[in-house]
Design a protein around this motif. Structure first.
Motif, PDB file in Angstrom:
ATOM      1  N   GLU A   1      42.174  32.114  33.960  1.00  0.00           N
ATOM      2  CA  GLU A   1      42.059  33.548  33.708  1.00  0.00           C
ATOM      3  C   GLU A   1      42.458  33.805  32.257  1.00  0.00           C
ATOM      4  O   GLU A   1      43.578  33.462  31.849  1.00  0.00           O
ATOM      5  CB  GLU A   1      42.980  34.326  34.643  1.00  0.00           C
ATOM      6  CG  GLU A   1      42.893  35.819  34.458  1.00  0.00           C
ATOM      7  CD  GLU A   1      43.737  36.571  35.468  1.00  0.00           C
ATOM      8  OE1 GLU A   1      44.436  37.500  35.053  1.00  0.00           O
ATOM      9  OE2 GLU A   1      43.703  36.214  36.656  1.00  0.00           O
ATOM     10  N   PRO A   2      41.565  34.391  31.460  1.00  0.00           N
ATOM     11  CA  PRO A   2      41.887  34.619  30.054  1.00  0.00           C
ATOM     12  C   PRO A   2      42.951  35.705  29.878  1.00  0.00           C
ATOM     13  O   PRO A   2      43.025  36.647  30.669  1.00  0.00           O
ATOM     14  CB  PRO A   2      40.553  35.057  29.447  1.00  0.00           C
ATOM     15  CG  PRO A   2      39.714  35.493  30.585  1.00  0.00           C
ATOM     16  CD  PRO A   2      40.215  34.800  31.806  1.00  0.00           C
TER      17      PRO A   2
ATOM     18  N   ILE B   1      35.634  33.958  27.263  1.00  0.00           N
ATOM     19  CA  ILE B   1      36.068  32.568  27.152  1.00  0.00           C
ATOM     20  C   ILE B   1      35.530  32.033  25.829  1.00  0.00           C
ATOM     21  O   ILE B   1      34.328  31.900  25.650  1.00  0.00           O
ATOM     22  CB  ILE B   1      35.536  31.706  28.322  1.00  0.00           C
ATOM     23  CG1 ILE B   1      35.994  32.260  29.673  1.00  0.00           C
ATOM     24  CG2 ILE B   1      35.959  30.258  28.156  1.00  0.00           C
ATOM     25  CD1 ILE B   1      37.474  32.134  29.946  1.00  0.00           C
TER      26      ILE B   1
ATOM     27  N   ARG C   1      41.140  30.847  22.926  1.00  0.00           N
ATOM     28  CA  ARG C   1      41.621  31.843  23.895  1.00  0.00           C
ATOM     29  C   ARG C   1      42.744  31.241  24.732  1.00  0.00           C
ATOM     30  O   ARG C   1      42.634  30.150  25.261  1.00  0.00           O
ATOM     31  CB  ARG C   1      40.476  32.290  24.809  1.00  0.00           C
ATOM     32  CG  ARG C   1      40.858  33.225  25.940  1.00  0.00           C
ATOM     33  CD  ARG C   1      41.245  34.594  25.491  1.00  0.00           C
ATOM     34  NE  ARG C   1      40.151  35.245  24.784  1.00  0.00           N
ATOM     35  CZ  ARG C   1      40.280  36.424  24.189  1.00  0.00           C
ATOM     36  NH1 ARG C   1      41.409  37.065  24.215  1.00  0.00           N
ATOM     37  NH2 ARG C   1      39.264  36.944  23.557  1.00  0.00           N
TER      38      ARG C   1
ATOM     39  N   LYS D   1      50.237  28.334  31.204  1.00  0.00           N
ATOM     40  CA  LYS D   1      49.298  28.810  30.199  1.00  0.00           C
ATOM     41  C   LYS D   1      48.686  27.628  29.461  1.00  0.00           C
ATOM     42  O   LYS D   1      49.290  26.574  29.347  1.00  0.00           O
ATOM     43  CB  LYS D   1      50.004  29.745  29.239  1.00  0.00           C
ATOM     44  CG  LYS D   1      50.470  31.007  29.940  1.00  0.00           C
ATOM     45  CD  LYS D   1      51.021  32.006  28.985  1.00  0.00           C
ATOM     46  CE  LYS D   1      51.437  33.238  29.740  1.00  0.00           C
ATOM     47  NZ  LYS D   1      52.865  33.338  29.878  1.00  0.00           N
TER      48      LYS D   1
ATOM     49  N   CYS E   1      44.742  31.106  28.118  1.00  0.00           N
ATOM     50  CA  CYS E   1      44.402  31.379  29.508  1.00  0.00           C
ATOM     51  C   CYS E   1      45.545  30.952  30.419  1.00  0.00           C
ATOM     52  O   CYS E   1      46.450  30.239  30.008  1.00  0.00           O
ATOM     53  CB  CYS E   1      43.139  30.633  29.923  1.00  0.00           C
ATOM     54  SG  CYS E   1      41.677  31.074  28.978  1.00  0.00           S
TER      55      CYS E   1
END
Length: 96
Positions: free
Chosen positions: A55-56, A4, A8, A21, A10
């Motif tokens: 969630e990356p 993270i 990024r 996203k 995610c």
């Protein structure tokens, strides 16, 4: 490399924006980050979220910490990620 990090991309796992996203704009502390969609692109509003609720992905964009929605959107378009960001993801929720 931190999983993270600022920039990024995610996927939101919970809430009404689940499956959308977003981009990490700032790291608040060890449990929370500031994200944005931007809203006019993905529907995700700028907000603080728990890192357990995102969630990356393997994608990142080069932005500075605390970047505005306009700058984030410009970088997404510059890296040709607009279609990728607009795609919804089917979130698989499993109860243990």
């Amino acid at each position: 490399m931190a999983v993270i990090e600022v920039g990024r991309v995610c996927v939101k796992l919970t809430g009404r924006e689940a499956g959308s996203k977003c981009v990490v704009v700032d790291i608040v502390d060890s449990n929370f980050v500031l994200i944005t969609g931007p809203k006019n692109l993905t529907g995700v509003k700028r907000r603080r979220v728990n890192i357990m609720h995102i969630e990356p992905t393997d994608k990142t964009i080069e932005i500075e910490k605390g970047a505005s929605d306009e700058k984030v959107e410009a970088k997404i378009k510059e890296q040709n990620l607009t279609d990728f960001m607009k795609e919804k993801v089917k979130v698989n929720i499993s109860v243990i």
